[in-house]
Structures are given as C-alpha cells and as structure tokens.
Design a protein around this motif. Structure first.
Motif, mmCIF file in Angstrom:
data_model
loop_
_atom_site.group_PDB
_atom_site.id
_atom_site.type_symbol
_atom_site.label_atom_id
_atom_site.label_comp_id
_atom_site.label_asym_id
_atom_site.label_seq_id
_atom_site.Cartn_x
_atom_site.Cartn_y
_atom_site.Cartn_z
ATOM 1 N N VAL A 1 -92.704 19.381 15.530
ATOM 2 C CA VAL A 1 -92.272 20.439 16.418
ATOM 3 C C VAL A 1 -91.311 21.214 15.866
ATOM 4 C CG1 VAL A 1 -91.423 20.900 18.623
ATOM 5 C CG2 VAL A 1 -92.618 18.904 18.395
ATOM 6 N N VAL A 2 -91.587 22.625 15.757
ATOM 7 C CA VAL A 2 -90.694 23.713 14.914
ATOM 8 C C VAL A 2 -90.134 24.457 16.281
ATOM 9 C CG1 VAL A 2 -90.574 25.436 13.480
ATOM 10 C CG2 VAL A 2 -92.011 23.704 12.872
ATOM 11 N N LYS B 1 -85.865 26.400 24.608
ATOM 12 C CA LYS B 1 -85.971 26.213 25.955
ATOM 13 C C LYS B 1 -87.308 25.625 25.973
ATOM 14 C CE LYS B 1 -86.502 28.047 30.599
ATOM 15 N NZ LYS B 1 -86.290 29.191 31.441
ATOM 16 N N ILE B 2 -88.448 26.234 25.497
ATOM 17 C CA ILE B 2 -89.699 25.558 25.424
ATOM 18 C C ILE B 2 -89.941 24.349 24.554
ATOM 19 C CG2 ILE B 2 -92.139 25.966 24.927
ATOM 20 C CD1 ILE B 2 -91.997 28.995 25.805
ATOM 21 N N GLY B 3 -89.388 24.566 23.177
ATOM 22 C CA GLY B 3 -89.436 23.431 22.344
ATOM 23 C C GLY B 3 -88.742 21.966 22.839
ATOM 24 N N GLU C 1 -85.541 22.411 13.174
ATOM 25 C CA GLU C 1 -84.590 23.506 13.870
ATOM 26 C C GLU C 1 -83.393 23.785 13.165
ATOM 27 O OE1 GLU C 1 -83.064 26.365 16.076
ATOM 28 O OE2 GLU C 1 -84.676 25.304 16.855
ATOM 29 N N ARG C 2 -83.285 25.273 12.806
ATOM 30 C CA ARG C 2 -82.262 25.753 11.696
ATOM 31 C C ARG C 2 -81.004 25.882 12.604
ATOM 32 N NH1 ARG C 2 -85.022 31.624 11.158
ATOM 33 N NH2 ARG C 2 -84.976 32.589 13.377
ATOM 34 N N LEU D 1 -96.686 21.900 16.054
ATOM 35 C CA LEU D 1 -96.360 22.924 17.271
ATOM 36 C C LEU D 1 -95.314 23.686 16.860
ATOM 37 C CD1 LEU D 1 -97.508 20.326 18.614
ATOM 38 C CD2 LEU D 1 -96.620 21.035 20.721
ATOM 39 N N VAL D 2 -95.495 25.089 16.588
ATOM 40 C CA VAL D 2 -94.512 26.139 16.317
ATOM 41 C C VAL D 2 -94.097 26.868 17.528
ATOM 42 C CG1 VAL D 2 -93.882 27.874 14.583
ATOM 43 C CG2 VAL D 2 -95.655 26.356 14.112
ATOM 44 N N LEU D 3 -93.037 26.719 18.078
ATOM 45 C CA LEU D 3 -92.394 27.183 19.499
ATOM 46 C C LEU D 3 -91.183 28.310 19.306
ATOM 47 C CD1 LEU D 3 -92.959 23.735 21.070
ATOM 48 C CD2 LEU D 3 -94.674 25.827 21.004
#
Length: 308
Positions: A60-61, A65-67, A85-86, A126-128
């Motif tokens: 998961v990237v 809020k959505i991620g 997450e950066r 999943l890129v979000l």
C-alpha cells in the motif's frame, strides 16, 4: 588553523598542519555518521522494514485519508501488508506502527524503494497518493519489476482515468484492466435516496454505472399506459420485471436485486412485450444515471444526435 604558529619551531608548525588536515578529513565522517544515525532513528521510530522472506503480500503506497482506511480494512483480513509513506506525519503512519505493519518511510517513486517493499514478491499493489501522475508512474515501475503484480491506483481526474484505461488496455490486451469512478458509482444511489427512490444495486460499466431500481408506474407518463416494449428507452432504461403495488411497500432498506428476484412473490421477470403498464403496477428498471434523472425529475433533456 585559525592561529598559525608562524613564529614557533618547525616541529610545532608541522604538527599544526597535520592536525588541521586530519580535522578536515574527519569532519565529513562525523557529519555522515550523524546523518545515518538520524535516518536510522527516524526509520526505527516510524516502523520496521519487511522481512527478507516476505512473499505474497499487498503493498500500500500512500497513508493519507484513503490509504489509512484501506490499511485498516486490509489488516482485518489474513493478508500480509507492507506500507510505503514518505511523510512521517501522515495519519496512517501511527496506525501502521500500532498494527505492526512493516513500513518503508520513503518516496515510492525513488529508485530502490519499491524493492525494499519487496515488490518483486508481492501479489498486489495499491497506490493511493493524491498525485495522479505519480500514481501512474509508480504502478508502471512496479509492473516492470513484477509483471504479474495486480495494480490498483487512485486517479482523481476522470478524463485522465479514462485515457489511462484506454492506453493500458491497448498496451496489455490480455490484462483485466478496469477503471471505476467512485463518485459516479455513489452519486446515483445518493441522489435516488434524496428523491425517495430505492436503488437495488449498482453495476459498474466502464467509467459509468447501470442502476437497478423499483418504480411505481403511477405518475410516470413515460411508463403509464405504455406497453413494456413502448416503455423501453434506449441508453436510458429498460423494464426488467412487472409487479403490483398492493401488499408491497415502495422501498425497503433491506431490498436488493437478488432479494426482489427470489424472496418476493408477484413479480413477472419475463413480461410480454405487449403487457400494458397500469397505475397499480410496480416495475423493476435497469437505468442509466441519465434515465434515472428523467424519472426522478420528469425533465426531458434535449435530444441527442447519435448519428455522429
């Protein structure tokens, strides 16, 4: 070095020069060690990296809020998850640390970051993030590393999403490429509920949706007094079943298309084309958003020339 011993003996001056050069050589090493220690501390405080033997996991990237919601939902299943997450202050970082999810605190678009998330051995990505272009770049980079990975990316711009869908389908004709608009899927049900209509189900079709709803014939000139065949309107609605309003409430929060089909008696799911719809009838319709809007408001849109 700031106070040279110019008037001192040669041995002292040589010693001063040697000490100065040693200090200049050691200073970058001290700075590098400090930076490494800082990065190690940040990484350790954010979370732990995935294990070297982790496979068949979901990456998961983006933990915005959505991620964050997606991460929380995935953690209720049996799937192994790795987050990228950066931003160390993103809302999902604390959740990942709390749930013990492996976290790579770097930019997923930077070289080597997806490798640290073990994208080669993952089954889904999943890129979000909020950047549509960056999401596409990350997915394409992941496909180069792992051609078999199943990618899901968030694309906010509707036109851009449609273009991406066409391009990916042309580039990967054997891949099950799909594009869905969350707002397009949610808006009809929301609008129908506001207008007192009950949507039984929504079927995604390309970037749009097909709705299944129950409508009382009375008060609808597009339906009342017309046969099933005459009530059909291309690209807008079709009558699927005909029933009676007696004994059945207009809508129920527990109704679904399957429930109407199998649990409720009195609906004819194969009505003759010549069956005339009366005021006491109730019909199940398959409609588009445009068709549902006509039925709800009664406003007839301008005719569309479909010849071109």
């Amino acid at each position: 070095m700031g106070d040279p011993a110019t008037g001192e003996v040669v041995a002292r001056r040589v010693l001063q020069l040697i000490a100065g050069f040693v200090g200049l050589a050691v200073l970058p090493l001290v700075v590098a060690a400090t930076m490494n220690a800082t990065e190690a501390f940040r990484t350790a405080s954010a979370g732990h990296l995935p294990a070297d033997d982790l496979t068949d996991h979901i990456v998961v990237v983006g933990l915005g809020k959505i991620g964050t919601r997606v991460l929380a939902q995935l953690c209720t299943t049996d799937h192994e998850v790795v987050a990228v997450e950066r931003d160390p202050h993103a809302r999902g970082v604390a959740l990942a640390r709390e749930l013990g999810v492996p976290l790579v605190p770097e930019d997923a678009g930077a070289p080597g970051v997806l490798d640290r998330a073990r994208i080669r051995h993952s089954k889904s990505l999943l890129v979000l993030t909020r950047d549509d272009g960056e999401n596409l770049d990350i997915v394409m980079a992941a496909r180069e590393t792992n051609p078999g990975v199943q990618g899901v990316m968030r694309l906010y711009d509707d036109d851009f999403a449609a273009t991406v869908q066409r391009t990916l389908r042309a580039s990967y004709p054997d891949a099950p490429t799909r594009s869905r608009s969350v707002s397009a899927l949610a808006a009809p049900s929301f609008a129908a509920a506001m207008m007192g209509r009950h949507v039984l189900g929504v079927m995604p079709v390309e970037r749009g949706s097909l709705l299944f709803t129950v409508v009382d014939v009375a008060g609808h000139p597009e339906l009342e007094g017309r046969s099933v065949h005459e009530a059909f309107r291309e690209h807008e609605w079709r009558v699927l079943a005909v029933g009676s309003t007696s004994g059945h409430p207009a809508s129920s929060s527990g109704d679904t298309l399957a429930g109407i089909r199998f649990r409720r008696p009195g609906f004819d799911w194969r009505p003759p084309h010549g069956r005339v719809l009366r005021a006491g009838d109730r019909v199940v319709l398959a409609t588009t958003r445009r068709g549902l809007d006509i039925l709800m408001t009664g406003v007839q849109p301008h005719p569309v020339d479909r010849r071109g």
